[in-house]
Structure formats: structure tokens, C-alpha cells
Design a protein around this motif. Sequence first.
Motif, PDB file in Angstrom:
ATOM      1  N   VAL A  86      37.236  18.462  35.563  1.00 32.44           N
ATOM      2  CA  VAL A  86      36.264  17.396  35.825  1.00 32.44           C
ATOM      3  C   VAL A  86      35.422  17.298  34.564  1.00 32.44           C
ATOM      4  O   VAL A  86      34.601  18.175  34.276  1.00 32.44           O
ATOM      5  CB  VAL A  86      35.394  17.728  37.065  1.00 32.44           C
ATOM      6  N   GLU A  87      35.665  16.228  33.797  1.00 31.58           N
ATOM      7  CA  GLU A  87      35.054  16.182  32.469  1.00 31.58           C
ATOM      8  C   GLU A  87      33.637  15.611  32.491  1.00 31.58           C
ATOM      9  O   GLU A  87      33.394  14.551  33.059  1.00 31.58           O
ATOM     10  CB  GLU A  87      35.926  15.355  31.514  1.00 31.58           C
ATOM     11  N   THR A  88      32.724  16.350  31.885  1.00 28.19           N
ATOM     12  CA  THR A  88      31.349  15.880  31.694  1.00 28.19           C
ATOM     13  C   THR A  88      30.745  16.629  30.522  1.00 28.19           C
ATOM     14  O   THR A  88      31.042  17.804  30.320  1.00 28.19           O
ATOM     15  CB  THR A  88      30.475  16.101  32.954  1.00 28.19           C
ATOM     16  N   ASP A  89      29.909  15.945  29.745  1.00 27.52           N
ATOM     17  CA  ASP A  89      29.219  16.622  28.645  1.00 27.52           C
ATOM     18  C   ASP A  89      27.842  17.097  29.076  1.00 27.52           C
ATOM     19  O   ASP A  89      27.143  17.751  28.319  1.00 27.52           O
ATOM     20  CB  ASP A  89      29.108  15.687  27.425  1.00 27.52           C
ATOM     21  N   LYS A  99      28.429  20.237  44.739  1.00 25.87           N
ATOM     22  CA  LYS A  99      28.819  18.977  45.401  1.00 25.87           C
ATOM     23  C   LYS A  99      30.195  18.513  44.918  1.00 25.87           C
ATOM     24  O   LYS A  99      30.999  18.014  45.710  1.00 25.87           O
ATOM     25  CB  LYS A  99      27.776  17.892  45.121  1.00 25.87           C
ATOM     26  N   ILE A 100      30.446  18.670  43.618  1.00 28.68           N
ATOM     27  CA  ILE A 100      31.770  18.289  43.084  1.00 28.68           C
ATOM     28  C   ILE A 100      32.838  19.206  43.693  1.00 28.68           C
ATOM     29  O   ILE A 100      33.901  18.738  44.143  1.00 28.68           O
ATOM     30  CB  ILE A 100      31.788  18.370  41.537  1.00 28.68           C
ATOM     31  N   LEU A 101      32.535  20.503  43.755  1.00 30.00           N
ATOM     32  CA  LEU A 101      33.516  21.445  44.326  1.00 30.00           C
ATOM     33  C   LEU A 101      33.764  21.142  45.798  1.00 30.00           C
ATOM     34  O   LEU A 101      34.886  21.253  46.294  1.00 30.00           O
ATOM     35  CB  LEU A 101      33.047  22.890  44.138  1.00 30.00           C
ATOM     36  N   ALA A 201      43.050  15.176  35.382  1.00 26.00           N
ATOM     37  CA  ALA A 201      41.828  14.808  34.663  1.00 26.00           C
ATOM     38  C   ALA A 201      40.935  13.963  35.568  1.00 26.00           C
ATOM     39  O   ALA A 201      41.372  12.923  36.078  1.00 26.00           O
ATOM     40  CB  ALA A 201      42.192  14.036  33.411  1.00 26.00           C
ATOM     41  N   LYS A 202      39.716  14.420  35.792  1.00 29.72           N
ATOM     42  CA  LYS A 202      38.779  13.724  36.690  1.00 29.72           C
ATOM     43  C   LYS A 202      37.411  13.627  36.024  1.00 29.72           C
ATOM     44  O   LYS A 202      37.167  14.255  34.989  1.00 29.72           O
ATOM     45  CB  LYS A 202      38.618  14.524  37.990  1.00 29.72           C
ATOM     46  N   ALA A 205      32.127  11.027  38.593  1.00 32.73           N
ATOM     47  CA  ALA A 205      32.076   9.740  39.301  1.00 32.73           C
ATOM     48  C   ALA A 205      33.255   9.583  40.256  1.00 32.73           C
ATOM     49  O   ALA A 205      33.125   8.955  41.317  1.00 32.73           O
ATOM     50  CB  ALA A 205      32.068   8.596  38.283  1.00 32.73           C
ATOM     51  N   ASP A 206      34.407  10.173  39.912  1.00 34.81           N
ATOM     52  CA  ASP A 206      35.577  10.098  40.812  1.00 34.81           C
ATOM     53  C   ASP A 206      35.257  10.701  42.174  1.00 34.81           C
ATOM     54  O   ASP A 206      35.887  10.380  43.172  1.00 34.81           O
ATOM     55  CB  ASP A 206      36.769  10.876  40.231  1.00 34.81           C
ATOM     56  N   TYR A 207      34.304  11.634  42.187  1.00 36.83           N
ATOM     57  CA  TYR A 207      33.955  12.291  43.450  1.00 36.83           C
ATOM     58  C   TYR A 207      32.666  11.719  44.042  1.00 36.83           C
ATOM     59  O   TYR A 207      32.160  12.217  45.045  1.00 36.83           O
ATOM     60  CB  TYR A 207      33.812  13.805  43.228  1.00 36.83           C
TER      61      TYR A 207
END
Length: 249
Positions: A86-89, A99-101, A201-202, A205-207
Amino acid sequence: MKVLVPVKRVLDYNVKARVKSDNSGVDLANVKMSMNPFDEISVEQAVKMQEAGTASETVVVSIGPSKAQETIRTGLAMGMDRGIHVETDEDLEPLAIAKILKAICDEEKPELVILGKQAIDNDYGATGGMLAALLDWPIGSAANSMKLAGSDMTVVKEVDGGLQTVKLTMPAIVTTDLRLNEPRYASLPNIMKAKKKPIDAKTPADYGVDTKPRLKTVKVTEPEARKAGIKVEDAAQLVDKLKNEAGVI
Ligand code: AMP
């Protein structure tokens, strides 16, 4: 049983952290980064369960910058089946990570999630508990042993002066402590094999997760430098100093 293992890319534990000159955080430019040591233990545990035939599929997840893919590849080289990146900088807080998990668990439906008891970069030690709360699953924290029997998982943890054993009904969350196992080194053939394993690759926002920060780091400082020690002449002087200078007796 499907096992999900979230892993974080952190400053390597052998590297001395350098604080940025403006005290805004730790300088991560050009320093060695590795998988959080507790997460290596979680990966080892999942791979062991697969080897023993108790885990049918093992999935490694990391939330972080593009380089977090390297950390996922390390997990794949140790034996995990596939990855989710889950890509984020942004440097996300535990609630956003949890929450993502949770969203990933809703999709993947694992029966067991093994997290580290803490990430060594921020020492929050919060994500496992938050994920358990969001999923309404039981949690066995800081495991130094875990054993599956039927639909129950027995987790033992070290507590002050002894051991505490808890029994969890699956699906469940376990967080790992240092004595659970000794993570393996990935062999060269397994590193090569890992290159071919799939990584989804996620993005957050996808979640549909709101990752807005709720806290602000005010400043980060180096620990105070240790003062040089002194040599005392005799026991009487030592007692005097402990009593009158250090105030410890
Ligand atoms: P913490 O609550 O930040 O101390 O982290 C505890 C555990 O949560 C770690 O050992 C990981 O298993 C998981 N975790 C924390 N941050 C991340 C992340 N960015 N990506 C994947 N897993 C994470």
C-alpha cells in the motif's frame, strides 16, 4: 488457514539514529533501512506454520513508500507466498495503519494476523491492539510462544516475574516478542525466487481510509550525552557520593 503479516520498513537497528538539524525528525537520507525486527519474527512464525502445514497461504503487507517493496521482497525471500504494497509517502499513525489493515482483512479474510509488538522507529506498540479492536477479534500480545490446537490458539507472554498463558478463539491477532523464534536468513536461491512472487500495488485511497494526521511531532532531540565517570578513592567515598551527590541511598 490464511496468515497475514504486516511488516514495516524502519531504520536498521544497527544504525545510530541521527536527528535532523531542525529537530523535525530522524534523518533517513542515505541510511540502511530494514524490516522491523519484530516483523521478521512474525514472518518467521508464518513461514514455520506453513512448513508445519497449519498455514495454507501466507501474505506479507507493507504500507509505506515505494522502497517498502524491498521489505516485502525480504518477506517473500524468507518464504511468504505473496505481497500487498500500500504505497504512501506519508508517515501514517497507527490508527490509519490499523484501518488500512482492517480493510485488507475484510478483503483477504485471513484467520490469523501476526504483527510485531512494536515498530522500533516510533515505539507506538499500538497497531496490533487497534486492529484487534476494529475487527473485534481477540489479541494475544507480545507472544514468546504460540500454539494452534483446533480452532484455539494458545499464546504465552512474559510478564513481570513469570509467564501468562491466554487462549484465543480464531480468527485472532497475535503480536510477537523477541523470544518467539530466530528469523532465518533468506538464501540466494530464495531471494531469486522471491523476485517472481506477486505483489499487489494499492494505495490508502483504494481502501477508502482517511489518513489525515491527528498528532503533530513537535520536536525530536538526541539523548543527552553521557557524562564521564570518576574513580573513587575508597568505599567510604563511594557511599558518600551515592548518598549526598546521587541521592540514591
Ligand atoms: P507500532 O504500533 O507502530 O509500534 O507497530 C506495531 C506493528 O504494526 C509493527 O510491528 C507492524 O507489524 C505493524 N505496522 C506498523 N506500521 C506498519 C506499516 N507502515 N506497514 C505495515 N505494518 C505496519
